[in-house]
Design a protein around this motif. Structure first.
Motif, mmCIF file in Angstrom:
data_model
loop_
_atom_site.group_PDB
_atom_site.id
_atom_site.type_symbol
_atom_site.label_atom_id
_atom_site.label_comp_id
_atom_site.label_asym_id
_atom_site.label_seq_id
_atom_site.Cartn_x
_atom_site.Cartn_y
_atom_site.Cartn_z
ATOM 1 N N SER C 5 -29.420 58.605 13.535
ATOM 2 C CA SER C 5 -29.745 57.341 13.262
ATOM 3 C C SER C 5 -28.642 56.448 14.000
ATOM 4 N N VAL C 24 -31.963 50.806 23.848
ATOM 5 C CA VAL C 24 -32.812 51.867 23.031
ATOM 6 C C VAL C 24 -33.090 53.145 23.821
ATOM 7 N N TRP C 27 -29.658 55.193 24.134
ATOM 8 C CA TRP C 27 -29.253 55.905 22.858
ATOM 9 C C TRP C 27 -30.088 56.923 22.680
ATOM 10 N N ALA C 28 -31.734 56.693 22.730
ATOM 11 C CA ALA C 28 -32.561 57.810 22.716
ATOM 12 C C ALA C 28 -32.248 58.961 23.428
ATOM 13 N N LEU C 38 -39.333 58.179 17.370
ATOM 14 C CA LEU C 38 -38.340 56.975 17.324
ATOM 15 C C LEU C 38 -38.854 55.683 16.454
ATOM 16 N N THR C 39 -37.939 55.497 15.440
ATOM 17 C CA THR C 39 -38.491 54.338 14.657
ATOM 18 C C THR C 39 -37.257 53.174 14.844
ATOM 19 N N LEU C 40 -37.633 52.065 15.312
ATOM 20 C CA LEU C 40 -36.912 50.892 15.186
ATOM 21 C C LEU C 40 -37.200 50.059 14.064
ATOM 22 N N SER C 100 -41.026 46.908 12.043
ATOM 23 C CA SER C 100 -40.922 48.174 12.284
ATOM 24 C C SER C 100 -41.703 48.600 13.573
ATOM 25 N N SER C 102 -42.828 52.362 15.706
ATOM 26 C CA SER C 102 -42.450 53.733 16.109
ATOM 27 C C SER C 102 -43.132 54.132 17.194
ATOM 28 N N MET C 134 -32.160 52.426 14.547
ATOM 29 C CA MET C 134 -32.914 53.134 15.080
ATOM 30 C C MET C 134 -32.774 54.546 14.774
ATOM 31 N N HIS C 135 -33.730 55.042 14.263
ATOM 32 C CA HIS C 135 -33.777 56.520 13.630
ATOM 33 C C HIS C 135 -34.872 57.491 14.481
#
Lengths: 139, 139, 139
Positions: C5, C24, C27-28, C38-40, C100, C102, C134-135
């Motif tokens: 994350s 995004v 980072w991903a 990926l979840t924001l 959120s 995904s 971000m996760h």
């Protein structure tokens, strides 16, 4: 812990809600997960996802009537009109509904409520091939 | 990597936003995850989920005033009216808000912002038992 | 199965959509996941997330025009006005869009469609520092 993903394609023939519940449930069942999280993702900006009642088809008629009134086609407010009077309204309807949805899987089943169905909402008049990604993680 | 899930039930007594933050945080803490992803899912089509300000209760009043004006009860546009004048508006309000929400867990805490609360939005006048599934995956 | 994350901060300077796709994706990619989810998550109640077209900037202009008309600033309907005439509209715009999102990761890439970009939607006039979590979970 495992994950699977799959892409489904939906051929649309005009603006309306398309019930994709059977395809989603069939794939989820075949993936064999007992517990987990299912995520649906639509790769478009003029079609979206929606969970709503799939019992009385009048609900789908009324949803469409409402969105047509809320986001009028051909509204002179819009400057992005290259693809016609349903172009910008399609982007706005997408913004007002969902591009991704997540639903838990419990006891081997996608945990939809009794009256819930999963819909692809096509916002354009013309036919399109719409791609929806399904991803499940769990065990 | 592990996952847990839990179902909470919320008894509603009329159309308004119900703050479910304490129940969500209590369960998430008890599940013992340090890092992960929490997903909430409501199994209904006339109640929805929303993250919004939980500090000034006037925000909730204004949200409701806005949705009442945007989606008028008893609107003659609607043909799905079997359960009353709040029936179809409830489905539309659900479409305009959320059925699922995902929130990261960091350092053992659900990563809500300072002013964020999690709400169940009941869109029907009458009392209902609403079921919300919580799913967490992580470690 | 692994997870990572990260928190990104976006400095906004007024009400509009900010394209955060590059941050995004960067980072991903650096997180090294081949397959996953990926979840924001945005930690605010007056800024939100949106996936929409990132090709023609007129789409962003029209989205803003629409939301300004739909949720008028300074509407006498609102009682929560402590922070100005854009205060309550910001909360409503947040409710109508997303907190959120995904998106699946496939073959090492965030599976955005061809025309999709990821936006932070700032709904307040003034400058703000907005935090987005971000996760990613997968492998």
């Amino acid at each position: 812990m495992q994950q699977h993903s799959y892409k489904i394609s939906v051929k649309t023939n005009g603006r309306r809600l398309y019930d994709i519940t059977p395809q989603v449930l069939t794939w989820a069942r075949s993936s064999g997960f007992k517990t987990g999280l299912l995520t649906l993702y639509v790769q478009h900006t003029s079609a979206s996802l929606l969970i709503n009642e799939n019992y009385d088809p009048d609900v789908l008629v009324d949803l469409e009537s409402f969105f047509e009134r809320l986001v009028p086609d051909g509204d002179p407010l819009f400057i992005h009109t290259a693809e016609g009077k349903d172009d910008m309204p399609a982007h706005i309807r997408t913004a007002l509904t969902q591009t991704s949805l997540s639903i838990p899987i419990k006891q081997g089943k996608v945990a939809l409520g009794q009256w819930q169905g999963i819909f692809l909402y096509e916002h354009r008049y013309q036919s399109h091939d719409r791609r929806i990604l399904m991803h499940v993680i769990g065990e």
